[in-house]
Design a protein around this motif. Structure first.
Motif, short mmCIF file in Angstrom:
data_model
loop_
_atom_site.label_atom_id
_atom_site.label_comp_id
_atom_site.label_asym_id
_atom_site.label_seq_id
_atom_site.Cartn_x
_atom_site.Cartn_y
_atom_site.Cartn_z
N ASN A 195 0.88 -1.23 0.03
CA ASN A 195 0.09 0.07 -0.01
C ASN A 195 0.80 1.17 0.01
O ASN A 195 1.82 1.30 0.90
CB ASN A 195 -0.90 0.02 1.34
CG ASN A 195 -2.05 0.95 1.21
OD1 ASN A 195 -1.87 2.15 0.48
ND2 ASN A 195 -3.24 0.80 1.58
N LEU B 17 -2.17 -4.26 -0.33
CA LEU B 17 -3.48 -4.19 -1.11
C LEU B 17 -3.60 -5.51 -1.76
O LEU B 17 -2.39 -6.04 -2.25
CB LEU B 17 -3.60 -3.22 -2.08
CG LEU B 17 -3.56 -1.72 -1.51
CD1 LEU B 17 -3.52 -0.76 -2.88
CD2 LEU B 17 -4.89 -1.69 -0.62
N VAL C 38 -4.83 -6.96 -4.92
CA VAL C 38 -5.66 -6.58 -6.45
C VAL C 38 -6.52 -7.81 -6.79
O VAL C 38 -5.81 -8.73 -7.28
CB VAL C 38 -4.97 -6.03 -7.56
CG1 VAL C 38 -5.38 -5.54 -8.77
CG2 VAL C 38 -3.82 -4.99 -6.97
N GLU C 39 -7.98 -7.78 -6.70
CA GLU C 39 -8.47 -8.91 -6.95
C GLU C 39 -8.62 -9.37 -8.29
O GLU C 39 -9.10 -10.64 -8.43
CB GLU C 39 -10.02 -8.68 -6.09
CG GLU C 39 -9.65 -8.38 -4.77
CD GLU C 39 -11.34 -8.03 -4.15
OE1 GLU C 39 -11.08 -8.03 -2.82
OE2 GLU C 39 -12.22 -7.85 -4.87
N ARG D 158 -12.15 -5.53 2.85
CA ARG D 158 -12.18 -4.93 1.56
C ARG D 158 -13.45 -3.90 1.84
O ARG D 158 -14.73 -4.09 2.53
CB ARG D 158 -12.65 -5.80 0.66
CG ARG D 158 -14.23 -6.33 -0.06
CD ARG D 158 -14.25 -7.28 -0.79
NE ARG D 158 -13.92 -7.19 -2.22
CZ ARG D 158 -14.94 -6.47 -3.08
NH1 ARG D 158 -15.92 -6.23 -2.83
NH2 ARG D 158 -14.48 -6.41 -4.09
N HIS E 253 -11.46 0.14 -8.33
CA HIS E 253 -11.04 -0.98 -8.82
C HIS E 253 -11.17 -2.16 -7.64
O HIS E 253 -10.83 -1.76 -6.47
CB HIS E 253 -9.39 -1.17 -9.31
CG HIS E 253 -9.14 -2.31 -10.16
ND1 HIS E 253 -9.20 -2.34 -11.56
CD2 HIS E 253 -8.72 -3.45 -9.49
CE1 HIS E 253 -8.88 -3.42 -11.80
NE2 HIS E 253 -8.58 -4.31 -10.61
N SER E 254 -11.69 -3.23 -8.09
CA SER E 254 -11.97 -4.29 -6.83
C SER E 254 -10.42 -4.68 -6.40
O SER E 254 -9.86 -5.18 -6.91
CB SER E 254 -12.59 -5.51 -7.54
OG SER E 254 -12.79 -6.52 -6.52
N HIS E 255 -10.40 -4.55 -4.79
CA HIS E 255 -9.32 -4.66 -4.22
C HIS E 255 -9.85 -5.05 -2.62
O HIS E 255 -10.91 -4.54 -2.18
CB HIS E 255 -8.42 -3.61 -4.16
CG HIS E 255 -8.77 -2.37 -3.44
ND1 HIS E 255 -9.83 -1.56 -4.17
CD2 HIS E 255 -8.42 -1.78 -2.19
CE1 HIS E 255 -9.86 -0.52 -3.17
NE2 HIS E 255 -9.08 -0.62 -2.14
N SER E 256 -8.84 -5.55 -1.81
CA SER E 256 -8.71 -6.07 -0.46
C SER E 256 -7.90 -5.40 0.04
O SER E 256 -6.74 -4.87 -0.57
CB SER E 256 -8.92 -7.61 -0.09
OG SER E 256 -10.00 -7.95 -0.88
N GLN E 257 -7.68 -5.24 1.27
CA GLN E 257 -6.49 -4.88 2.13
C GLN E 257 -6.14 -5.78 3.41
O GLN E 257 -6.95 -6.40 3.90
CB GLN E 257 -6.81 -3.54 2.78
CG GLN E 257 -7.12 -2.50 1.85
CD GLN E 257 -7.34 -0.96 2.35
OE1 GLN E 257 -6.24 -0.64 3.01
NE2 GLN E 257 -8.48 -0.39 2.11
#
Length: 337
Positions: free
Chosen positions: A92, A110, A112-113, A156, A168-172
């Motif tokens: 990140n 991050l 990036v899914e 997320r 944009h589809s992402h999780s943390q």
């Protein structure tokens, strides 16, 4: 630059520390002056390469990796490991915690899914959602194995009301050197319940929900989707494995795949019911110190952000529900993918 070879210091964790999921070892770009983790599968350990300036990694366990210019995004873990990536983990650029921080110490990454800008969690195939959960589980295990880390968190945010700043589809993923109060409270209550009953609190809560039945949305392949009793917000949804595991990484492969299918199903139902435009998805795991204890349990919570806390909630800590969980579960059951 390529061909300008310099000395690179490489150290490895003990082979018993944690396993990284991945495919064949591959070339990895590393920005000058930064420390990154390179996933390999020749041995199930992370490799740390500290590169002060442009150079080529020459360690025999890795293919040569040409160092990229400063500022290049680096994948610490990606799947598949060779060829075009489907899911990748990167640092990140605005971390809440770092190893050098004077406040919270830890790490912030991050996930990036997907490569596709117009796809979101409800649109993923089961295979892709399974890959995503495998990457998250593997990375959480690696972070939890780091010295000094007390808690790891995966979440997320989707939509402005849920705190997302990127479409944009992402999780943390966050690793912290202390246990946040909410996680500590859940762990203390689970431990106290186990001390009284010798049973896991999550197991008993799931048993009660199954016995009542009114708040169950879906029960398939060993995974139960429900709107819990005492929900804190409309359409709050939990996804709970019947066979309890303390962490995502400890779930058997078939159970993790079933969890991925249930996650896709639940987010699709919420979106179709009008509750999925803004939400948070939270992976609940116990603190690192409780990962091996019998009272812990992992589950996924989906928190739709269709309402806003007002004065009463902020002043009292109470939750005002405009939709009972029994009604929410009924609506979600009637909304079929």
């Amino acid at each position: 630059p390529a061909g300008d070879e310099r000395q690179v210091a490489v150290s490895a964790l003990n082979t018993e520390a944690q396993q990284i999921w991945g495919g064949e070892a591959r070339a990895v770009s590393i920005p000058a002056g930064e420390v990154v983790e390179v996933p390999i599968t020749l041995e199930p350990i992370p490799i740390f390469a500290n590169v002060r300036d442009g150079s080529v990694v020459t360690n025999t366990r890795l293919r040569p990796a040409v160092v990229a210019p400063r500022g290049t995004t680096v994948a610490m873990l990606q799947a598949p490991a060779d060829g075009p990536w489907e899911v990748r983990v990167v640092d990140n650029r605005h971390p809440l915690a770092t190893s050098e921080s004077s406040g919270l110490r830890g790490a912030h990454a991050l996930v990036v899914e997907t490569r596709a800008h117009d796809l979101d969690l409800p649109d993923f195939t089961i295979s892709h959602a399974h890959t995503l959960l495998r990457v998250i589980a593997a990375r959480l295990d690696v972070l939890a194995a780091r010295p000094g880390i007390a808690a790891v968190i995966a979440f997320r945010n989707r939509g402005r009301r849920a705190g997302s700043s990127q479409p944009h589809s992402h999780s943390q993923l966050i690793a912290l050197d202390r246990v946040p109060s909410g996680i500590a409270l859940r762990d203390a209550r689970a431990q106290a319940h186990h001390a009284r009953t010798t049973r896991a609190l999550l197991d008993d809560a799931l048993r009660d929900e199954l016995g009542d039945g009114r708040r169950i949305v879906r029960d398939a392949d060993g995974i139960v989707t429900l709107c819990p009793y005492g929900s804190q917000r409309p359409h709050e949804t939990w996804i709970v494995p019947r066979s309890r595991s303390t962490t995502l990484g400890a779930l058997p492969p078939a159970a993790l795949e079933a969890l991925a299918a249930a996650l896709g199903d639940a987010t699709w139902r919420l979106r179709a019911a009008g509750a999925g435009s803004d939400d948070n998805v939270l992976v609940h795991e116990p603190p690192v110190a409780s990962r091996a204890q019998p009272w812990g349990g992992t589950y996924i919570e989906i928190a739709p952000r269709t309402t806003t806390q007002a004065g009463l909630e902020l002043a009292s800590g109470a939750c005002v529900l405009t939709l009972a969980p029994e009604e929410a579960a009924r609506a979600l059951r009637d909304t079929r993918p």
